[in-house]
Write an enzyme that holds these catalytic residues in place. Sequence first.
Site, PDB file in Angstrom:
ATOM      1  N   ASP A  39      16.607 -39.868  20.416  1.00 16.77           N
ATOM      2  CA  ASP A  39      17.845 -40.364  21.060  1.00 16.77           C
ATOM      3  C   ASP A  39      17.637 -41.717  21.741  1.00 16.77           C
ATOM      4  O   ASP A  39      18.466 -42.609  21.628  1.00 16.77           O
ATOM      5  CB  ASP A  39      18.491 -39.330  22.008  1.00 16.77           C
ATOM      6  CG  ASP A  39      17.626 -38.835  23.146  1.00 16.77           C
ATOM      7  OD1 ASP A  39      16.419 -39.171  23.196  1.00 16.77           O
ATOM      8  OD2 ASP A  39      18.163 -38.097  24.008  1.00 16.77           O
ATOM      9  N   SER A  70      22.421 -23.541  45.606  1.00 18.27           N
ATOM     10  CA  SER A  70      22.222 -23.051  44.253  1.00 18.27           C
ATOM     11  C   SER A  70      21.418 -21.770  44.298  1.00 18.27           C
ATOM     12  O   SER A  70      20.445 -21.668  45.053  1.00 18.27           O
ATOM     13  CB  SER A  70      21.457 -24.114  43.461  1.00 18.27           C
ATOM     14  OG  SER A  70      20.847 -23.518  42.336  1.00 18.27           O
ATOM     15  N   GLY A 128      13.320 -26.313  29.407  1.00 18.56           N
ATOM     16  CA  GLY A 128      13.517 -27.133  28.212  1.00 18.56           C
ATOM     17  C   GLY A 128      14.838 -26.882  27.516  1.00 18.56           C
ATOM     18  O   GLY A 128      15.034 -27.285  26.372  1.00 18.56           O
ATOM     19  N   SER A 130      17.701 -27.788  28.949  1.00 15.03           N
ATOM     20  CA  SER A 130      18.611 -28.754  29.546  1.00 15.03           C
ATOM     21  C   SER A 130      19.403 -28.236  30.727  1.00 15.03           C
ATOM     22  O   SER A 130      20.594 -28.513  30.868  1.00 15.03           O
ATOM     23  CB  SER A 130      19.563 -29.259  28.467  1.00 15.03           C
ATOM     24  OG  SER A 130      20.001 -30.509  28.825  1.00 15.03           O
ATOM     25  N   SER A 131      18.716 -27.511  31.609  1.00 16.47           N
ATOM     26  CA  SER A 131      19.392 -27.094  32.843  1.00 16.47           C
ATOM     27  C   SER A 131      19.800 -28.330  33.651  1.00 16.47           C
ATOM     28  O   SER A 131      20.843 -28.321  34.303  1.00 16.47           O
ATOM     29  CB  SER A 131      18.488 -26.185  33.666  1.00 16.47           C
ATOM     30  OG  SER A 131      17.232 -26.785  33.851  1.00 16.47           O
ATOM     31  N   SER A 132      19.022 -29.407  33.566  1.00 13.96           N
ATOM     32  CA  SER A 132      19.364 -30.601  34.353  1.00 13.96           C
ATOM     33  C   SER A 132      20.719 -31.154  33.945  1.00 13.96           C
ATOM     34  O   SER A 132      21.573 -31.411  34.799  1.00 13.96           O
ATOM     35  CB  SER A 132      18.334 -31.718  34.154  1.00 13.96           C
ATOM     36  OG  SER A 132      17.044 -31.225  34.286  1.00 13.96           O
ATOM     37  N   ASP A 176      21.230 -34.689  25.806  1.00 15.94           N
ATOM     38  CA  ASP A 176      21.552 -33.482  26.568  1.00 15.94           C
ATOM     39  C   ASP A 176      22.955 -33.564  27.173  1.00 15.94           C
ATOM     40  O   ASP A 176      23.769 -32.645  27.039  1.00 15.94           O
ATOM     41  CB  ASP A 176      20.505 -33.256  27.666  1.00 15.94           C
ATOM     42  CG  ASP A 176      19.093 -33.157  27.093  1.00 15.94           C
ATOM     43  OD1 ASP A 176      18.967 -33.012  25.869  1.00 15.94           O
ATOM     44  OD2 ASP A 176      18.122 -33.232  27.878  1.00 15.94           O
ATOM     45  N   TYR A 230       6.645 -38.270  29.132  1.00 10.13           N
ATOM     46  CA  TYR A 230       7.925 -38.655  28.527  1.00 10.13           C
ATOM     47  C   TYR A 230       8.132 -40.168  28.670  1.00 10.13           C
ATOM     48  O   TYR A 230       8.448 -40.875  27.714  1.00 10.13           O
ATOM     49  CB  TYR A 230       9.066 -37.879  29.192  1.00 10.13           C
ATOM     50  CG  TYR A 230      10.423 -38.112  28.560  1.00 10.13           C
ATOM     51  CD1 TYR A 230      10.850 -37.336  27.492  1.00 10.13           C
ATOM     52  CD2 TYR A 230      11.278 -39.117  29.022  1.00 10.13           C
ATOM     53  CE1 TYR A 230      12.093 -37.542  26.904  1.00 10.13           C
ATOM     54  CE2 TYR A 230      12.515 -39.340  28.444  1.00 10.13           C
ATOM     55  CZ  TYR A 230      12.918 -38.539  27.385  1.00 10.13           C
ATOM     56  OH  TYR A 230      14.141 -38.755  26.800  1.00 10.13           O
TER      57      TYR A 230
HETATM   58  C1  GLA Z   1      14.590 -34.480  26.796  1.00 11.02           C
HETATM   59  C2  GLA Z   1      15.544 -35.640  27.096  1.00 11.02           C
HETATM   60  C3  GLA Z   1      16.400 -35.973  25.882  1.00 11.02           C
HETATM   61  C4  GLA Z   1      15.545 -36.153  24.634  1.00 11.02           C
HETATM   62  C5  GLA Z   1      14.558 -35.006  24.462  1.00 11.02           C
HETATM   63  C6  GLA Z   1      13.609 -35.208  23.322  1.00 11.02           C
HETATM   64  O1  GLA Z   1      15.320 -33.312  26.608  1.00 11.02           O
HETATM   65  O2  GLA Z   1      16.380 -35.320  28.192  1.00 11.02           O
HETATM   66  O3  GLA Z   1      17.175 -37.110  26.137  1.00 11.02           O
HETATM   67  O4  GLA Z   1      14.878 -37.390  24.653  1.00 11.02           O
HETATM   68  O5  GLA Z   1      13.807 -34.766  25.645  1.00 11.02           O
HETATM   69  O6  GLA Z   1      14.278 -35.210  22.107  1.00 11.02           O
END
Ligand code: GLA
Length: 395
Positions: A39, A70, A128, A130-132, A176, A230
């Site tokens: 992305d 929370s 992993g 995507s709770s954020s 995400d 990352y």
């Molecule tokens: C995390 C990031 C995303 C993406 C993935 C890897 O989830 O938040 O934007 O880069 O890693 O694909």
Amino acid sequence: MQIDNNLLRQQFAQAFGPGGRVRIIRAPGRVNLIGEHTDYNDGFVFPMAIEPEVRLACRAREDGKVRFSSTLFAGEVAEFSVDGDVARAAHGHWSNYPRGVAAMLKAAGIPMMGMDALLTNSLPGGGGLSSSAAIEVATAQGFLALAGYNMEPMRLALICQKAEHEYPKVPCGIMDQMIVTTAKIGHAMLFDCRAFMRKPIPMPPEELQVVIANTMVKHDLTGADGKTEYAKRREQCGMGVTYFKTIKPGIKSLRDVTPELVNGAQGKLDDVVFRRCRHVVGETQRCQDAAAALVAKDYNKVGELMKQSHESLRADFEVSCEELDFLSSEANKVAGVYGARMTGGGFGGCIVALCQPSAVAALIAHLQTTYKNSKYGIDPVVFATSATSGAGVME
Ligand code: GLA
């Protein structure tokens, strides 16, 4: 696990007192089928929203104050004001997510109300999935609902991404937030991160099931320089772009690099940077091929591409870990599984498997037993999920 809105309302009243109009927002987690670490290189991603989710109960306040708590961080109430500049909390504190969202909505000119807010979840934090992004989008939709304001989903996604960059200081891509705001029920979303074009692709549940298994580990790989792995990957991709520009000045991102160009760089480009680039270029192609194969109902091909994706993330991009390798390879052994791979940023978190509906029970049982009986000795959380819709106001 289903979240009960009546219970959430009771918990809200206990925390912040009764009365007033309490709104409830839901925001799903996500799993990416293929297209990883593409992305932020202007490539393609192919995620879908999943059943585990967060819900936010919120009520307006007249004094510009935000009191945010929370069930993920029980007993803590983060307080800040939206009247002046929104203060950042200490680095690493969870409240930087809602704080960042409030600050960026303000900066976008949205009339902001204070609010009392209680967040609850069936989506594990830090797993992993995507709770954020779910927390960011739920918070943003809470503020918008209280202000009586509607916002186009991609604009909302970009504001939430910016919030994550500026407050928690995580340099995430757009995948995400994009899927959490725009997901379509029963579909995965092929998304072109350069053109910002979305293409929903049906995931017929009678033909295909998605199973997620959580390794329950998160390897924190922040270096002595304070940089996360990352962030380092993003930098290495940037170094690749700098190199390819010297060969072809028109190149703006790794999206513009062809397989021929990348292969020709072997031995000339630093080997680590070369392998990072080879992953991104290959993965961008695999992602588009997988979406086309899904449309053509060639599920074996989709599975093969998922396996290749895992291998490339493991060997070239080096974001997998033993536990992810173990669960992916075990999933691939089960009859009726098309393919499995790590999903998300990596270094722990989850794998995703695509399988025939008749294989779901055996797959879940196999992953639970083999992981528990392995040297890891951990009970993984394993579940099947349908593709759900994007975030929205429920009540
Ligand atoms: C995390 C990031 C995303 C993406 C993935 C890897 O989830 O938040 O934007 O880069 O890693 O694909």
